[in-house]
Structure formats: C-alpha cells, structure tokens
Scaffold this motif. Structure first.
Motif, short mmCIF file in Angstrom:
data_model
loop_
_atom_site.label_atom_id
_atom_site.label_comp_id
_atom_site.label_asym_id
_atom_site.label_seq_id
_atom_site.Cartn_x
_atom_site.Cartn_y
_atom_site.Cartn_z
N THR A 299 -18.34 12.08 -16.19
CA THR A 299 -17.40 11.33 -15.35
C THR A 299 -17.18 9.92 -15.89
O THR A 299 -16.06 9.43 -15.93
N TYR A 300 -18.27 9.25 -16.30
CA TYR A 300 -18.11 7.89 -16.84
C TYR A 300 -17.17 7.89 -18.03
O TYR A 300 -16.34 7.01 -18.20
N ARG A 301 -17.32 8.92 -18.88
CA ARG A 301 -16.46 8.98 -20.07
C ARG A 301 -15.02 9.23 -19.67
O ARG A 301 -14.09 8.67 -20.25
N THR A 302 -14.83 10.09 -18.68
CA THR A 302 -13.47 10.40 -18.23
C THR A 302 -12.79 9.15 -17.69
O THR A 302 -11.58 8.97 -17.85
N LEU A 303 -13.56 8.27 -17.05
CA LEU A 303 -12.96 7.06 -16.47
C LEU A 303 -12.39 6.13 -17.55
O LEU A 303 -11.62 5.24 -17.25
N THR A 304 -12.76 6.37 -18.82
CA THR A 304 -12.16 5.56 -19.89
C THR A 304 -10.74 6.05 -20.18
O THR A 304 -9.98 5.37 -20.85
N ALA A 305 -10.40 7.25 -19.70
CA ALA A 305 -9.10 7.85 -20.04
C ALA A 305 -8.08 7.79 -18.91
O ALA A 305 -6.98 8.29 -19.04
N VAL A 306 -8.45 7.19 -17.77
CA VAL A 306 -7.50 7.16 -16.64
C VAL A 306 -6.93 5.76 -16.43
O VAL A 306 -7.53 4.77 -16.83
N ASP A 307 -5.75 5.72 -15.80
CA ASP A 307 -5.14 4.42 -15.49
C ASP A 307 -5.36 4.04 -14.04
O ASP A 307 -5.17 2.89 -13.65
N SER A 308 -5.69 5.04 -13.21
CA SER A 308 -6.03 4.74 -11.81
C SER A 308 -6.89 5.88 -11.27
O SER A 308 -7.09 6.89 -11.95
N VAL A 309 -7.38 5.70 -10.05
CA VAL A 309 -8.35 6.65 -9.50
C VAL A 309 -8.07 6.89 -8.02
O VAL A 309 -7.66 5.99 -7.30
N ILE A 310 -8.29 8.15 -7.59
CA ILE A 310 -8.29 8.44 -6.14
C ILE A 310 -9.74 8.75 -5.76
O ILE A 310 -10.39 9.61 -6.38
N VAL A 311 -10.25 8.01 -4.78
CA VAL A 311 -11.63 8.20 -4.32
C VAL A 311 -11.57 9.04 -3.05
O VAL A 311 -10.90 8.65 -2.09
N VAL A 312 -12.25 10.19 -3.04
CA VAL A 312 -12.23 11.06 -1.86
C VAL A 312 -13.51 10.87 -1.07
O VAL A 312 -14.61 10.92 -1.62
N ILE A 313 -13.35 10.66 0.25
CA ILE A 313 -14.52 10.42 1.12
C ILE A 313 -14.47 11.40 2.29
O ILE A 313 -13.42 11.61 2.90
N ASP A 314 -15.61 12.01 2.59
CA ASP A 314 -15.72 12.97 3.69
C ASP A 314 -15.83 12.19 5.00
O ASP A 314 -16.70 11.34 5.15
N VAL A 315 -14.96 12.53 5.97
CA VAL A 315 -14.90 11.76 7.22
C VAL A 315 -16.22 11.82 7.99
O VAL A 315 -16.59 10.89 8.70
N ALA A 316 -16.97 12.94 7.85
CA ALA A 316 -18.21 13.07 8.61
C ALA A 316 -19.38 12.37 7.90
O ALA A 316 -20.24 11.77 8.53
N LYS A 317 -19.38 12.43 6.57
CA LYS A 317 -20.53 11.87 5.83
C LYS A 317 -20.33 10.43 5.42
O LYS A 317 -21.28 9.73 5.11
N GLY A 318 -19.08 9.99 5.36
CA GLY A 318 -18.82 8.61 4.96
C GLY A 318 -19.11 8.39 3.49
O GLY A 318 -19.08 9.32 2.69
N VAL B 172 -18.40 1.67 -11.40
CA VAL B 172 -17.85 1.75 -12.76
C VAL B 172 -16.37 1.38 -12.75
O VAL B 172 -15.88 0.63 -13.60
N CYS B 173 -15.64 1.88 -11.74
CA CYS B 173 -14.20 1.57 -11.63
C CYS B 173 -13.99 0.08 -11.40
O CYS B 173 -13.07 -0.52 -11.95
N ARG B 174 -14.85 -0.51 -10.60
CA ARG B 174 -14.70 -1.96 -10.33
C ARG B 174 -14.98 -2.78 -11.58
O ARG B 174 -14.29 -3.75 -11.86
N MET B 175 -16.01 -2.35 -12.34
CA MET B 175 -16.32 -3.04 -13.59
C MET B 175 -15.12 -3.01 -14.53
O MET B 175 -14.81 -3.97 -15.21
N ARG B 176 -14.43 -1.87 -14.54
CA ARG B 176 -13.29 -1.71 -15.47
C ARG B 176 -11.97 -2.14 -14.83
O ARG B 176 -10.92 -1.98 -15.43
N LYS B 177 -12.05 -2.61 -13.57
CA LYS B 177 -10.85 -3.05 -12.82
C LYS B 177 -9.78 -1.97 -12.75
O LYS B 177 -8.58 -2.21 -12.95
N ILE B 178 -10.22 -0.73 -12.50
CA ILE B 178 -9.27 0.39 -12.39
C ILE B 178 -8.69 0.38 -10.97
O ILE B 178 -9.44 0.32 -9.99
N PRO B 179 -7.36 0.44 -10.82
CA PRO B 179 -6.79 0.50 -9.46
C PRO B 179 -7.27 1.77 -8.74
O PRO B 179 -7.28 2.85 -9.32
N MET B 180 -7.68 1.58 -7.48
CA MET B 180 -8.22 2.71 -6.70
C MET B 180 -7.46 2.91 -5.40
O MET B 180 -7.05 1.95 -4.76
N LEU B 181 -7.32 4.18 -5.04
CA LEU B 181 -6.69 4.55 -3.78
C LEU B 181 -7.72 5.43 -3.06
O LEU B 181 -8.37 6.26 -3.71
#
Length: 530
Positions: free
Chosen positions: A97-116, A127-136
């Motif tokens: 996953t860390y390697r894949t994050l070098t190949a993306v321009d943005s990210v969607i973060v999925v969160i489970d409503v029950a588990k948070g 890792v995304c914050r370190m690389r300043k990747i836009p996140m949704l």
C-alpha cells in the motif's frame, strides 16, 4: 500539445485505503458499476454469486475475503478516465500500500460507521499527510447501526489529524436510515423500498425549510436534518478546493456502498474536485505531466495475473508525455533500451492492449525479469523518481525446500515473488541459507500457497530470532569494516540486489554495533541504495 493537455485533464488516478472490512472492495466495485465497467456487482458476501469481487485477483484473496495485491481498475465516467488503485487493507500487506501511494494523485479513505477510525487507517492516512495527498473521506455502512455522524467527524479530526467538512449528511441510521442530504448538490436521495435495496430518485431541495421535506422524510427526521445542516454551516469550514488540493481540508461523504447509496454523489463530487495528474519529484528535477517526453516508474510487479500464462506484469505509472506501443524507451538503472509490443491497460477486470497511454494512466508491461520496483523508464533522459522504499521486515524465517526434485521451480518462484515485493530475501554469507523477511506473518502463507499453486514447489519454514535487517553502508576495504565482518560473520547476509545486510537480534545489538563501529552505517530502509 493541446491534445496531451486535454488527455491529462480528463484523468483522475486515486487510491482507496481503509482498514480491513470497512467495505473498500465493495465501494470500488460500485464505482465500477456506475462507470458501466461491470454489469453486475460481484456481491462479495453473497453466496448466490460465486464470483469474487472484481478487484480480488488471487485465489487466496477470494478464500480469505481480503485484498492481498493492489489491483488497478479503470473506467470512463462523464467524459473522465478514472484509474482506481485498490490497495490491501490488511496490515501484513502495508508495504504494498505504501508503494501504491507513490502512484496516486488523490485518495478516498473508507471508514466503517460502526467501528470508526481504526489503527490501519491511521497509519495509511499518516503516509498521505506526509506526502500531502488530497484526501476525501467516505463513511460507509450507514444501513447498519453505528456512531453518531458528528461524533464520527470529531473522531476523524482527532485521530487522523484532519480538518473535515461534510458534503453530505445521513438522514437516520441503521433501521431508521432514510437517505442522504447532499449539501454539495442540494438534494435528498432516499430509499424507495422497504427492503432498502433500491436507491430512490433524488429530489432537489433549494430550501430545507420547505414543507416538502417534512412530507418526504417525516417531521421528526426533517427537524433533525435542519438542525444538523445548520450545525454544519456554523461549525465546519466551507469547502475550499485549494485547501483540499494542498491536503489541508478533507471533504466527507456518507453512504452505504453495499446498497449503492451515496456512491454516485461521491463520484460526481470527486470528478469535479479531485486533482488531475500531478508533477513528480525525481532526484534530478521536478517532472511535469505536460512535458512532451515520456517518463514513468514501476511501483508494482505482479506475477501470474493469469494462471494459464506464466506472465509477470510490471505496473508503470505514467508521469509525463505519451507512452506509445513499440517505441524504444530507456530503463535507466540498466542503461538499456526496451520496447513493448503489448502494453496492457486495465478496464475493470479485463486487460486490453493499448497503443498509447497518458500521464495518470497505469500500464502493465510484460516482464521477463528486467524490472525492479522503483525503476524509472524514460524517452532517454536519466531520471530517478524518488520515494519507493523497502522497509526492514518485522518477521524472519528460514525457507526450506520440501521437494528436492523441484529445487529449480522453488528458486524461480522465490525470485519472482521477491521481485513483486511480496517479501524480501536474504542469503547468509556464511552458509548460503535463505531467509525470508516479511512485514506481516500472513505473507508466509501467501508465499507458500503461491509457490505450490503457481510454481509447483513446496516449502516449509523454520523460526529465526532476528529483530531487524540493517542495510550496511561502509568502506569494505577499511580495517574497521573487516573487524566488523569478522565479529558479525554469522549475521551477515546479502539481499536480492547483492547489498550487504546485518541481521541484528536485538535493538541493544544495533546500538552496541553502532557505538563500536562508528563508520559502519546501518540503515533500516534500503531507499538510499542506487
């Protein structure tokens, strides 16, 4: 040039990250469904359809219901070409996953409503914050009982260190879940049927105080929705695209991927706000997508994507220019020219040969063993793209051959799996024994399974007490190094690339070694090499 710019503007390349079971693979599938890329969802959990999720290629993934390898999926939607990189959520595969994050321009973060917010999500977001990747952020599974929407937003801000702004709000939850109010498009989308399997029409709402809202969702739910919408306006910052692009603001959507709910809203907003392919740093300079000359880098190698054909595919993210079939390109590390007669693009779960690809696209190149992860391909310029690390493994075991007649198959299998970055191989200097190091214990199962099913080789493991692998940087002619090598000979090995590695049994040993041999530098990441 205008054509290249048009192609770049059309493209969105993003990764989906989440903790296991947050519904990431289901969301990926539903996005493909909206793009018309697949006709039926794989109904991941349904027994009626025995087809696994579209993005789970390997058998072991199907058996365990986890994504082991990052899959690349592309589809067209509203005039855009969308490339999704679905990443493994399981922590044992974090390195992929860390390697894949070098190949993306943005990210969607999925969160489970029950588990948070869960542990693995925290690490990946860091890792995304370190690389300043836009996140949704997509808060999923609203058809189940879960945490209050505002409590969840607080948790996302506190645990992930994000600044959020909701672009949609849930109307009820679990059994009371009626639908979603979309603050972005100012409409309500609600369930039509009692069974909550069909998405109803969306109704345009210009003013939440309209009596029509009470009719649609009932007075009590309408009153709650008005309160919550007002709260959003007063408490959260308005959405600002520049801040989102800088990684300083994260829009949040609510929905239920399993029921197709809120997925279209997510996708519509995403294509409007998400960045097109971005410039990338090389050691020599910053490379802009609009440059005429092609450049790209290998972020993943996957063997035997099609079990019927022994093929390896190197996944290349195109950074600049146009990649063309049958044209000569330079593999920078080797200094040799190569051309590719059948580069693959990925359309849902199908591969097809493409004549040309553009920045943001991922192409799969058939590989006979030339590529390593992190390699740069260019039209001729000597560039080295940065940021694809190999970390010190956390688990170490001897690997033994359980079928002496299959020694060749075992060697080939290990060789290819290591090239993929599934794990790391260390060969002891003293006796040539082979040690496999992994980030997580589950990888040993994957290696064993794949060696048997793809290469016809059997292996077993023996435990080994090693704390960390340290890459050694030293002047091998110096007396200090010779003394170090004499004392530590039992713990010295070579990695796959011939780099010297010291296998230390404890943090104390590392400290003592560094104190005693100050000119022998020990690294926990091998990124400093070539």
């Amino acid at each position: 040039m205008a054509d290249l710019l048009q192609e770049i503007k059309k493209r969105k390349t993003f990764g989906v990250i989440a903790h296991p079971d947050a519904g990431k693979t289901t969301l990926t599938e539903k996005l493909l469904l909206f793009g018309g890329a697949i006709q039926e969802a794989g109904a991941v959990k349904s027994n009626k359809i025995k087809k696994g999720a579209t993005s789970d290629f390997m058998e072991i993934e199907r058996q365990r219901g986890i994504s082991v390898a990052t899959s690349v999926l592309a589809f067209e939607y509203k005039g855009h070409k969308i490339n999704i990189l679905d990443t493994p959520g399981h922590k044992d595969f974090a390195e992929d996953t860390y390697r894949t994050l070098t190949a993306v321009d943005s990210v969607i973060v999925v969160i489970d409503v029950a588990k948070g917010v869960e542990e693995q999500t925290e690490k990946l977001v860091q890792v995304c914050r370190m690389r300043k990747i836009p996140m949704l952020v997509f808060i999923n599974k609203l058809d189940r009982e879960g945490k209050d929407a505002f409590d969840l937003l607080d948790e996302v801000e506190q645990k992930l260190g994000l600044t959020v702004t909701p672009l949609s709000l849930p109307i009820g939850m679990g059994a009371q879940f009626q639908g979603i109010y979309n603050l972005w498009e100012k409409n309500i989308e609600f369930f039509l049927e009692e069974k909550k399997q069909k998405v109803g029409e969306s109704v345009k709402i210009d003013d939440l105080n309209d009596a029509k809202v009470d009719e649609l969702i009932g007075e009590k739910a309408a009153a709650t929705l008005r309160e919550e919408a007002e709260l959003v306006e007063t408490v959260y910052p308005p959405f600002n695209r520049e801040e989102y692009m800088r990684g300083d603001l994260q829009p949040v959507f609510f929905g239920s991927a399993l029921n197709n709910f809120g997925v279209r809203e997510l996708l519509d907003a995403f294509i409007e706000i998400a960045p097109m392919p971005q410039p990338k740093e090389a050691e020599e300079r910053t490379v802009e997508p609009v440059e005429k000359n092609f450049s790209g880098f290998v972020f993943k190698i996957h063997a035997n994507m099609d079990p019927k054909h022994r093929d390896r595919l190197a996944f290349v993210k195109i950074v600049s220019g146009t990649f063309r079939r049958n044209e000569n390109y330079l593999l920078v590390r080797e200094g040799k020219k190569m051309k590719f007669s059948s580069p693959n693009a990925f359309f849902a779960d199908k591969k097809e040969v493409v004549d040309e690809s553009f920045p943001g696209d991922i192409v799969g190149l058939h590989d006979t063993g030339n590529f390593r992860i992190g390699d740069t391909l260019t039209a001729g310029e000597k560039l080295h793209f940065k940021g694809i690390p190999a970390f010190s493994p956390e688990h170490f075991r001897y690997i033994n051959n359980d079928d002496p007649l299959k020694a060749k198959q075992l060697a080939k299998g290990i060789d290819q799996l290591m090239d993929e970055g599934v794990a790391q191989l260390f060969t002891l200097e003293m006796n040539g024994r082979k040690i496999i190091g992994t980030v997580g214990a589950l990888q040993y199962e994957v290696i064993q399974y794949r060696l048997e099913h793809e290469y016809g080789a059997k292996c077993s493991y023996e435990p080994l007490s090693i704390h960390k692998a340290c890459w050694v940087e030293a002047d091998e002619k110096s007396e200090e190094f010779k003394e170090f090598a004499r004392l530590k000979q039992r713990f010295l090995a070579r990695d796959k690339f011939g780099q010297l590695v010291f296998l230390a049994d404890s943090a104390f040993t590392i400290q003592m070694t560094q104190d005693k041999f100050p000119n022998v530098k020990l690294h926990f990441i091998s990124e400093w090499r070539d």
